[in-house]
Design a protein around this motif. Structure first.
Motif, PDB file in Angstrom:
ATOM      1  N   LEU A  68       0.832  -1.204   0.000  1.00  0.00           N
ATOM      2  CA  LEU A  68       0.000   0.000   0.000  1.00  0.00           C
ATOM      3  C   LEU A  68       0.863   1.250   0.000  1.00  0.00           C
ATOM      4  O   LEU A  68       1.857   1.321   0.726  1.00  0.00           O
ATOM      5  N   ASN A  69       0.477   2.232  -0.819  1.00  0.00           N
ATOM      6  CA  ASN A  69       1.095   3.556  -0.750  1.00  0.00           C
ATOM      7  C   ASN A  69       0.227   4.399   0.159  1.00  0.00           C
ATOM      8  O   ASN A  69      -0.809   4.925  -0.254  1.00  0.00           O
ATOM      9  N   LEU A  70       0.637   4.496   1.410  1.00  0.00           N
ATOM     10  CA  LEU A  70      -0.158   5.197   2.419  1.00  0.00           C
ATOM     11  C   LEU A  70      -0.029   6.703   2.258  1.00  0.00           C
ATOM     12  O   LEU A  70       1.076   7.246   2.276  1.00  0.00           O
ATOM     13  N   PRO A  71      -1.157   7.428   2.112  1.00  0.00           N
ATOM     14  CA  PRO A  71      -1.086   8.887   2.048  1.00  0.00           C
ATOM     15  C   PRO A  71      -0.669   9.467   3.404  1.00  0.00           C
ATOM     16  O   PRO A  71      -0.744   8.796   4.437  1.00  0.00           O
ATOM     17  N   SER A 116       4.671   8.873   5.230  1.00  0.00           N
ATOM     18  CA  SER A 116       3.751   8.231   4.302  1.00  0.00           C
ATOM     19  C   SER A 116       4.547   7.206   3.499  1.00  0.00           C
ATOM     20  O   SER A 116       5.722   6.984   3.726  1.00  0.00           O
ATOM     21  N   GLY A 117       3.860   6.583   2.531  1.00  0.00           N
ATOM     22  CA  GLY A 117       4.589   5.702   1.623  1.00  0.00           C
ATOM     23  C   GLY A 117       4.320   4.229   1.832  1.00  0.00           C
ATOM     24  O   GLY A 117       3.245   3.820   2.282  1.00  0.00           O
ATOM     25  N   LEU A 118       5.316   3.417   1.501  1.00  0.00           N
ATOM     26  CA  LEU A 118       5.161   1.971   1.373  1.00  0.00           C
ATOM     27  C   LEU A 118       4.881   1.279   2.707  1.00  0.00           C
ATOM     28  O   LEU A 118       5.668   1.343   3.636  1.00  0.00           O
ATOM     29  N   GLU A 139      17.145  -2.932   4.297  1.00  0.00           N
ATOM     30  CA  GLU A 139      17.299  -1.492   4.099  1.00  0.00           C
ATOM     31  C   GLU A 139      15.953  -0.887   3.724  1.00  0.00           C
ATOM     32  O   GLU A 139      15.268  -1.371   2.827  1.00  0.00           O
ATOM     33  N   GLN A 140      15.589   0.176   4.422  1.00  0.00           N
ATOM     34  CA  GLN A 140      14.390   0.936   4.108  1.00  0.00           C
ATOM     35  C   GLN A 140      14.835   2.282   3.557  1.00  0.00           C
ATOM     36  O   GLN A 140      15.667   2.952   4.145  1.00  0.00           O
ATOM     37  N   GLU A 141      14.265   2.667   2.430  1.00  0.00           N
ATOM     38  CA  GLU A 141      14.675   3.924   1.815  1.00  0.00           C
ATOM     39  C   GLU A 141      13.556   4.956   1.912  1.00  0.00           C
ATOM     40  O   GLU A 141      12.419   4.687   1.520  1.00  0.00           O
ATOM     41  N   TYR A 142      13.907   6.129   2.429  1.00  0.00           N
ATOM     42  CA  TYR A 142      12.980   7.250   2.569  1.00  0.00           C
ATOM     43  C   TYR A 142      13.449   8.429   1.732  1.00  0.00           C
ATOM     44  O   TYR A 142      14.652   8.692   1.621  1.00  0.00           O
ATOM     45  N   VAL A 143      12.489   9.145   1.156  1.00  0.00           N
ATOM     46  CA  VAL A 143      12.749  10.442   0.549  1.00  0.00           C
ATOM     47  C   VAL A 143      12.162  11.487   1.488  1.00  0.00           C
ATOM     48  O   VAL A 143      10.981  11.426   1.844  1.00  0.00           O
ATOM     49  N   VAL A 144      12.990  12.432   1.908  1.00  0.00           N
ATOM     50  CA  VAL A 144      12.613  13.371   2.963  1.00  0.00           C
ATOM     51  C   VAL A 144      12.703  14.803   2.453  1.00  0.00           C
ATOM     52  O   VAL A 144      13.761  15.243   1.983  1.00  0.00           O
ATOM     53  N   GLU A 145      11.602  15.525   2.548  1.00  0.00           N
ATOM     54  CA  GLU A 145      11.578  16.942   2.188  1.00  0.00           C
ATOM     55  C   GLU A 145      12.012  17.752   3.409  1.00  0.00           C
ATOM     56  O   GLU A 145      11.469  17.571   4.504  1.00  0.00           O
ATOM     57  N   VAL A 146      12.983  18.639   3.221  1.00  0.00           N
ATOM     58  CA  VAL A 146      13.533  19.402   4.342  1.00  0.00           C
ATOM     59  C   VAL A 146      13.557  20.890   4.024  1.00  0.00           C
ATOM     60  O   VAL A 146      13.495  21.309   2.869  1.00  0.00           O
ATOM     61  N   ALA A 147      13.634  21.686   5.085  1.00  0.00           N
ATOM     62  CA  ALA A 147      13.787  23.134   4.969  1.00  0.00           C
ATOM     63  C   ALA A 147      14.903  23.567   5.900  1.00  0.00           C
ATOM     64  O   ALA A 147      15.257  22.867   6.850  1.00  0.00           O
ATOM     65  N   VAL A 205      12.290  18.741   9.027  1.00  0.00           N
ATOM     66  CA  VAL A 205      11.592  17.810   8.137  1.00  0.00           C
ATOM     67  C   VAL A 205      10.179  18.317   7.855  1.00  0.00           C
ATOM     68  O   VAL A 205       9.406  18.576   8.771  1.00  0.00           O
ATOM     69  N   LEU A 206       9.864  18.454   6.572  1.00  0.00           N
ATOM     70  CA  LEU A 206       8.525  18.871   6.169  1.00  0.00           C
ATOM     71  C   LEU A 206       7.644  17.668   5.830  1.00  0.00           C
ATOM     72  O   LEU A 206       6.442  17.681   6.105  1.00  0.00           O
ATOM     73  N   SER A 207       8.224  16.656   5.239  1.00  0.00           N
ATOM     74  CA  SER A 207       7.483  15.429   4.923  1.00  0.00           C
ATOM     75  C   SER A 207       8.487  14.328   4.633  1.00  0.00           C
ATOM     76  O   SER A 207       9.652  14.601   4.339  1.00  0.00           O
ATOM     77  N   MET A 208       8.028  13.091   4.722  1.00  0.00           N
ATOM     78  CA  MET A 208       8.894  11.961   4.349  1.00  0.00           C
ATOM     79  C   MET A 208       8.050  10.810   3.864  1.00  0.00           C
ATOM     80  O   MET A 208       6.919  10.602   4.307  1.00  0.00           O
ATOM     81  N   LYS A 209       8.636  10.071   2.935  1.00  0.00           N
ATOM     82  CA  LYS A 209       7.928   8.973   2.301  1.00  0.00           C
ATOM     83  C   LYS A 209       8.873   7.782   2.147  1.00  0.00           C
ATOM     84  O   LYS A 209       9.982   7.932   1.642  1.00  0.00           O
ATOM     85  N   ARG A 210       8.404   6.620   2.578  1.00  0.00           N
ATOM     86  CA  ARG A 210       9.188   5.406   2.358  1.00  0.00           C
ATOM     87  C   ARG A 210       8.902   4.897   0.948  1.00  0.00           C
ATOM     88  O   ARG A 210       7.741   4.727   0.568  1.00  0.00           O
ATOM     89  N   ILE A 211       9.959   4.644   0.179  1.00  0.00           N
ATOM     90  CA  ILE A 211       9.785   4.246  -1.211  1.00  0.00           C
ATOM     91  C   ILE A 211      10.310   2.844  -1.511  1.00  0.00           C
ATOM     92  O   ILE A 211      10.092   2.331  -2.606  1.00  0.00           O
ATOM     93  N   ARG A 212      10.968   2.209  -0.537  1.00  0.00           N
ATOM     94  CA  ARG A 212      11.517   0.872  -0.787  1.00  0.00           C
ATOM     95  C   ARG A 212      11.750   0.148   0.521  1.00  0.00           C
ATOM     96  O   ARG A 212      12.128   0.755   1.520  1.00  0.00           O
ATOM     97  N   ILE A 213      11.512  -1.173   0.498  1.00  0.00           N
ATOM     98  CA  ILE A 213      11.888  -2.048   1.603  1.00  0.00           C
ATOM     99  C   ILE A 213      12.684  -3.198   1.000  1.00  0.00           C
ATOM    100  O   ILE A 213      12.159  -3.967   0.183  1.00  0.00           O
TER     101      ILE A 213
END
Length: 235
Positions: A68-71, A116-118, A139-147, A205-213
């Motif tokens: 599932l791609n969790l919002p 959010s994410g996987l 390994e879990q991979e996250y993409v993280v939006e930062v300011a 951190v503004l948002s983060m999403k897991r994209i791979r397990i």
């Protein structure tokens, strides 16, 4: 016939099988009622045309794993997104969604807090054990939006391993995806590890999403939708 009867009883009359075999035919998606697959043994029929599909087998329903791609902000209600209606139209598996695929599901490897994410939901004890027993290796991979402005040596510090509140964090292969997003490949991260690492080097951190397990990426799966884990995919 004047009173509706259970579909399972009609299948028994049709095939001469046992009650359990009738239930397995139905739960396996092998029974049609007026040309439509019905997978509920208790479904009531009257003057309906009931038939078995070709190659029907009264075998127990195979265990499945759903990705599932969790919002964002939906973690508490993730399971409510799992239904036949929310299956990704581009799912490449040939599995037919059945009611039994949405029961007895358990989740593994929780997301970072507020991520959010996987997400993985599985009925398969082997998959569940893999995700649990090998959590420290996967390994879990996250993409993280930062300011904010990262410290001059911030990236290198995260790569070497930070010390936060007396706890030593292992080295991380952190890299910039673009000017506002970082990639974090981590093994068995603690619930707020990514936020703590970013704050330690001056970033918010503004948002983060897991994209791979492990070896299973989320790919182009849209938010709020799910797909089946394919037979050849391995975490």
């Amino acid at each position: 016939m004047s009173e509706p009867i259970r579909l399972s009883k009609r299948v028994i009359e049709l095939t001469g099988c046992s009650r359990r075999e009738a239930e397995l035919y139905i739960e396996g998606g092998w029974v049609t009622v007026n040309g439509v697959v019905i997978d509920e043994p208790q479904f009531k029929v009257l003057e309906h045309k009931v038939a078995l599909l070709p190659n029907a087998s009264p075998a127990p329903l195979a265990s499945v794993t759903l990705l599932l791609n969790l919002p964002a902000d939906m973690e508490a209600n993730a399971v409510t997104l799992l239904s036949a209606a929310s299956r990704w139209a581009d799912d490449q598996t040939d599995i037919r969604p059945l009611k039994g695929h949405f029961t007895h599901l358990s989740s593994a490897l929780p997301l970072q807090r507020q991520a959010s994410g996987l997400l993985v939901f599985t009925q398969d004890w082997r998959t569940r054990r893999k995700l649990t027993d090998d959590a420290a290796k996967l390994e879990q991979e996250y993409v993280v939006e930062v300011a904010g402005t990262i410290a001059a040596d911030g990236l290198e510090r995260m790569r070497r391993g930070l010390r936060i509140k007396g706890q030593e964090l292992p080295p991380a292969k952190v890299s910039w995806q673009n000017e506002t997003h970082l990639r974090f490949p981590l093994k068995n991260p603690q619930p707020v590890q990514i936020v703590a690492m970013c704050e330690a080097v001056g970033l918010k951190v503004l948002s983060m999403k897991r994209i791979r397990i492990g070896g299973v990426p989320m790919g182009k799966l849209p938010a709020g939708q799910w797909r089946y884990l394919a037979a050849g995919e391995r975490f």
